[in-house]
Design an enzyme around this catalytic site. Structure first.
Site, PDB file in Angstrom:
ATOM      1  N   THR A 197       0.775  -1.271   0.140  1.00 38.74           N
ATOM      2  CA  THR A 197       0.166  -0.062  -0.193  1.00 38.74           C
ATOM      3  C   THR A 197       0.750   1.096   0.223  1.00 38.74           C
ATOM      4  OG1 THR A 197      -1.753  -1.361   1.384  1.00 38.74           O
ATOM      5  CG2 THR A 197      -2.314   1.023   1.255  1.00 38.74           C
TER       6      THR A 197
ATOM      7  N   LYS B 220       1.729 -12.741   7.623  1.00 47.52           N
ATOM      8  CA  LYS B 220       0.713 -11.890   6.913  1.00 47.52           C
ATOM      9  C   LYS B 220       0.040 -12.722   5.852  1.00 47.52           C
ATOM     10  CE  LYS B 220      -0.402  -7.664   4.449  1.00 47.52           C
ATOM     11  NZ  LYS B 220       0.052  -6.439   3.810  1.00 47.52           N
TER      12      LYS B 220
ATOM     13  N   TYR C   9       5.320 -12.185   4.833  1.00 43.64           N
ATOM     14  CA  TYR C   9       4.319 -11.850   3.879  1.00 43.64           C
ATOM     15  C   TYR C   9       4.165 -12.372   2.835  1.00 43.64           C
ATOM     16  CZ  TYR C   9       2.004  -7.849   1.605  1.00 43.64           C
ATOM     17  OH  TYR C   9       1.021  -6.950   0.889  1.00 43.64           O
TER      18      TYR C   9
END
Length: 296
Positions: free
Chosen positions: A46, A163, A135
């Site tokens: 993001t 994640k 991740y």
């Protein structure tokens, strides 16, 4: 050792022309603190991290840590790379700046084997004494870290969480089965936060919480407290926007557009990302408006 649980916001990176707007970044971090968010994650997907120079990457993390100081929020710094040496350097710099944890994305583009993924993370974990959150986002990296590889990595004392952004509850369930209660699993997709927490997930790294931090936190807090009826009610209200943010255009194009429409300072996108079409912007504004009405 840090075990992540709660609502973590995957921060956007505000740009003003060709520069990072650090004052806008500070204001965004403050807004997250005011909403009671658990922690913030600079330099993730993001945050448009692939477009940041190495110097910018380090400074965004440093400035985020400074802005979060004294707020009670933790900082999980994105320090991944497709070059292991660079990942070590970024992780070490984050540690020296005071980050609470590292978010280590799977190496992208070069598509390593499972043994390569294992060796990459182990090299970082052995080099830097900081909690590491894996991740797993194959849609961005082109490679999936399998549960058995995560199980091997979870034996390292610095590897504390995953994640999970594979979109599969079976994968999340298998990780929980293999790694046990001492290893945290965070949702990497807002729309799957509630389902993932129902199988033992501990929270979310959220995109939508850039715009609706308190509302996303309410969902996570309810699920963590075992109030799945309350969490479901919040999930249903937010679900159309959860989906829109990650489906109408590539992240973070949609969340930056929605924040700008709401009067929040996001700056622009950095090439090669470009904005939404006027019709798409209008549709997004409609979805956000309906979401606000449902939330009251």
């Amino acid at each position: 050792m840090f075990k992540p649980a709660g609502t973590f916001t995957a921060l956007i990176t505000p740009f003003r022309g060709d520069e990072v707007d650090f004052e806008a970044l500070r204001q965004n971090v403050k807004a997250q603190a005011d909403a009671g968010i658990t922690g913030v994650v600079p330099c993730g997907t993001t945050g448009e991290s692939p477009t940041l120079s190495h110097a910018e990457h380090r400074e965004v993390i440093e400035r985020t840590i400074a802005a979060a100081a004294g707020t009670g929020m933790t900082v999980m710094a994105g320090t991944g790379s497709n070059a292991t040496k660079e990942a070590i350097d970024l992780t070490r710099a984050a540690k020296e700046s005071g980050a609470d944890a590292s978010l280590l994305v799977n190496p992208y583009y070069n598509k390593p084997s499972q043994e390569g993924l294992y060796a990459h993370v182990m090299a970082v974990a052995d080099a830097v004494e900081i909690p590491i959150v894996l991740y797993n986002i194959p849609g961005r990296t082109g490679v999936t870290m399998l549960p058995e590889t995560i199980e091997r990595l979870a034996a390292h004392p610095h590897v504390v969480a995953d994640k999970e952004a594979t979109g599969s509850l079976d994968v999340a369930s298998e990780i929980r089965h293999r790694c046990g209660d001492g290893f945290a699993v965070l949702s990497g997709d807002d729309s799957l936060t509630l389902p993932l927490m129902s199988v033992g997930g501990t929270g979310v790294v959220s995109v939508l919480s850039n715009l609706f931090p308190a509302e996303v936190k309410r969902l996570v807090d309810a699920a963590a407290a075992g109030d799945f009826a309350g969490a479901l009610a919040q999930h249903v209200k937010l679900f159309p926007l959860f989906r829109a943010v990650l489906s109408m255009a590539v992240n973070p194009v949609v969340i930056k557009t929605a924040m700008r429409q709401a009067g929040l300072d996001t700056g622009g996108l950095r090439l090669p990302l470009t904005g939404m079409s006027p019709p798409a912007e209008a549709e997004l504004q409609r979805i956000v408006g309906e979401t606000r009405s449902r939330l009251g």
